[in-house]
Design an enzyme around this catalytic site. Structure first.
Site, mmCIF file in Angstrom:
data_model
loop_
_atom_site.group_PDB
_atom_site.id
_atom_site.type_symbol
_atom_site.label_atom_id
_atom_site.label_comp_id
_atom_site.label_asym_id
_atom_site.label_seq_id
_atom_site.Cartn_x
_atom_site.Cartn_y
_atom_site.Cartn_z
ATOM 1 N N HIS A 37 73.271 2.431 115.053
ATOM 2 C CA HIS A 37 72.820 1.765 116.250
ATOM 3 C C HIS A 37 73.741 0.715 116.305
ATOM 4 O O HIS A 37 74.478 0.387 117.657
ATOM 5 C CB HIS A 37 71.493 1.151 116.116
ATOM 6 C CG HIS A 37 70.401 2.226 116.053
ATOM 7 N ND1 HIS A 37 69.555 2.497 115.034
ATOM 8 C CD2 HIS A 37 70.067 3.113 116.964
ATOM 9 C CE1 HIS A 37 68.641 3.332 115.072
ATOM 10 N NE2 HIS A 37 68.661 4.154 116.477
ATOM 11 N N GLY A 147 74.932 8.082 121.070
ATOM 12 C CA GLY A 147 75.295 8.349 119.904
ATOM 13 C C GLY A 147 75.565 10.020 120.020
ATOM 14 O O GLY A 147 74.778 10.687 120.601
ATOM 15 N N SER A 185 70.004 7.902 110.319
ATOM 16 C CA SER A 185 68.962 8.240 111.240
ATOM 17 C C SER A 185 67.746 7.350 110.840
ATOM 18 O O SER A 185 67.390 7.428 109.485
ATOM 19 C CB SER A 185 68.502 9.648 110.984
ATOM 20 O OG SER A 185 67.312 10.036 111.520
HETATM 21 P P1 AMP Z 1 67.285 6.575 118.333
HETATM 22 O O1 AMP Z 1 66.892 4.957 117.839
HETATM 23 O O2 AMP Z 1 67.207 7.499 117.134
HETATM 24 O O3 AMP Z 1 66.841 7.097 119.491
HETATM 25 O O4 AMP Z 1 68.893 6.416 118.683
HETATM 26 C C1 AMP Z 1 69.352 5.618 119.668
HETATM 27 C C2 AMP Z 1 70.848 5.530 119.731
HETATM 28 O O5 AMP Z 1 71.468 5.421 118.402
HETATM 29 C C3 AMP Z 1 71.088 7.204 120.447
HETATM 30 O O6 AMP Z 1 72.056 7.172 121.315
HETATM 31 C C4 AMP Z 1 71.662 7.866 118.965
HETATM 32 O O7 AMP Z 1 72.391 9.014 119.339
HETATM 33 C C5 AMP Z 1 72.277 7.018 118.275
HETATM 34 N N1 AMP Z 1 72.312 7.109 116.932
HETATM 35 C C6 AMP Z 1 71.445 7.649 116.025
HETATM 36 N N2 AMP Z 1 71.942 7.573 114.855
HETATM 37 C C7 AMP Z 1 73.216 7.389 114.995
HETATM 38 C C8 AMP Z 1 74.299 7.364 114.128
HETATM 39 N N3 AMP Z 1 74.198 7.880 112.778
HETATM 40 N N4 AMP Z 1 75.481 7.393 114.671
HETATM 41 C C9 AMP Z 1 75.787 7.005 115.711
HETATM 42 N N5 AMP Z 1 74.811 6.890 116.759
HETATM 43 C C10 AMP Z 1 73.727 7.111 116.295
#
Ligand code: AMP
Length: 303
Positions: A37, A147, A185
């Protein structure tokens, strides 16, 4: 870092910023922020004057047997990481603020949402597109950062923004990984020590697939099988799907050509993880053109 919880104030703040000629970057998240993030926020901060990180665990995108109630929440740490990464605003609305009424209107992207994650998680993408459409409506003209970790989500959101003419430029950002290849993640927090040791098998299997593509393999079935075998060689892992797709349509071609995306979903113990990797076929595609200078151009759609 300005913490905003009300839609009306977000709208007003961003309207004022844009009137003053300031550009807006939007980074939607569900919180439990990590270095993945943070990299999105840093990229937004390097390209935009005002950066809104949004923090909302969206009930609409969780299935009835999924982890909505146990999803990790860490507001204070999120606030600190968003701030040091360059976010100017943290938009953290309550569920009642986001959904003040029973939801009668949803946004659905056809086709792209019916395979891969969509097949395993019915309704998931409708929840994602509905909340992201709301965030786009609240943010107004902006650049929005997502991401590649969630590759299908990125493709679906790009298509939604184009189909519905949102004044939003959707930007895909590289996946941030641990040293052993595991993609960061929020759900990695669920893994026991033994499961965490098994988790690199996803990246290893993707790397096996990528190497085959780069060595000239063109049969998607053979590449899928090689990735599946690698995942299943790990006793703690059980495969949900392995796929080799064209990056924009997410369809599996009969024969591989040009840029492809390899995707995996697997359970490690009870935790479901996803990951993906881009690969360029060894044989340049027939359709790859030449520039006026005669240099080869390889299209790199969405990757
Ligand atoms: P989330 O909080 O899991 O919904 O993710 C929020 C944003 O962060 C989304 O656009 C994800 O694709 C991105 N994201 C999550 N994990 C990663 C990572 N390891 N590298 C880059 N972006 C990420």
């Amino acid at each position: 870092l300005d913490v905003v919880t009300k839609v009306g104030r977000l709208w007003a703040e961003l309207g004022t910023a844009r009137d003053a000629g300031r550009s807006v970057g939007l980074v939607p998240t569900m919180g439990a922020l990590h270095a993945g993030h943070a990299s999105l926020i840093r990229q937004a901060a390097s390209e935009c004057n005002v950066v809104v990180t949004t923090l909302f665990v969206n009930p609409l995108q969780f299935g009835p047997n999924e982890d909505l109630d146990s999803y990790p929440r860490s507001f204070e740490a999120d606030q600190a990481l968003a701030g040091v990464s360059g976010s100017t605003h943290l938009f953290a609305p309550s569920v009642a603020e986001m959904y003040p009424h029973r939801v009668l209107t949803t946004v659905r992207v056809a086709e792209l949402t019916e395979l891969l994650e969509g097949a395993s998680r019915p309704g998931h993408f409708d929840g994602v597109t509905t909340v992201v459409a709301k965030l786009f409506a609240m943010a107004g003209r902006c650049r929005a950062y997502f991401g590649e970790k969630d590759f299908q989500q990125l493709a679906v959101i790009r298509r939604m923004a184009a189909d519905l003419s949102f004044p939003v430029e959707v930007i895909g950002c590289r996946t941030v990984r641990e040293e052993d290849g595991v993609a960061l993640s929020s759900r990695n927090a669920y893994l026991s020590a033994a499961e965490r040791s098994a988790a690199p098998v996803l990246y290893e299997a993707l790397s096996v697939g990528k190497a085959l593509v780069e060595q000239g393999a063109t049969d998607p079935g053979a590449i899928r099988a090689a990735m599946a075998d690698r995942v299943e060689s790990e006793p703690l892992a059980s495969l949900d799907y392995a796929a080799v797709v064209e990056p924009l349509s997410l369809a599996t071609p009969d024969r591989l050509d040009g840029e492809v995306r390899l995707l995996l979903a697997a359970r490690i113990g009870t935790t479901r993880l996803i990951d993906n990797l881009g690969a360029l076929c060894a044989q340049p595609s027939q359709s790859s053109g030449t520039t006026p200078q005669g240099k080869e151009v390889q299209t790199c759609a969405g990757a």
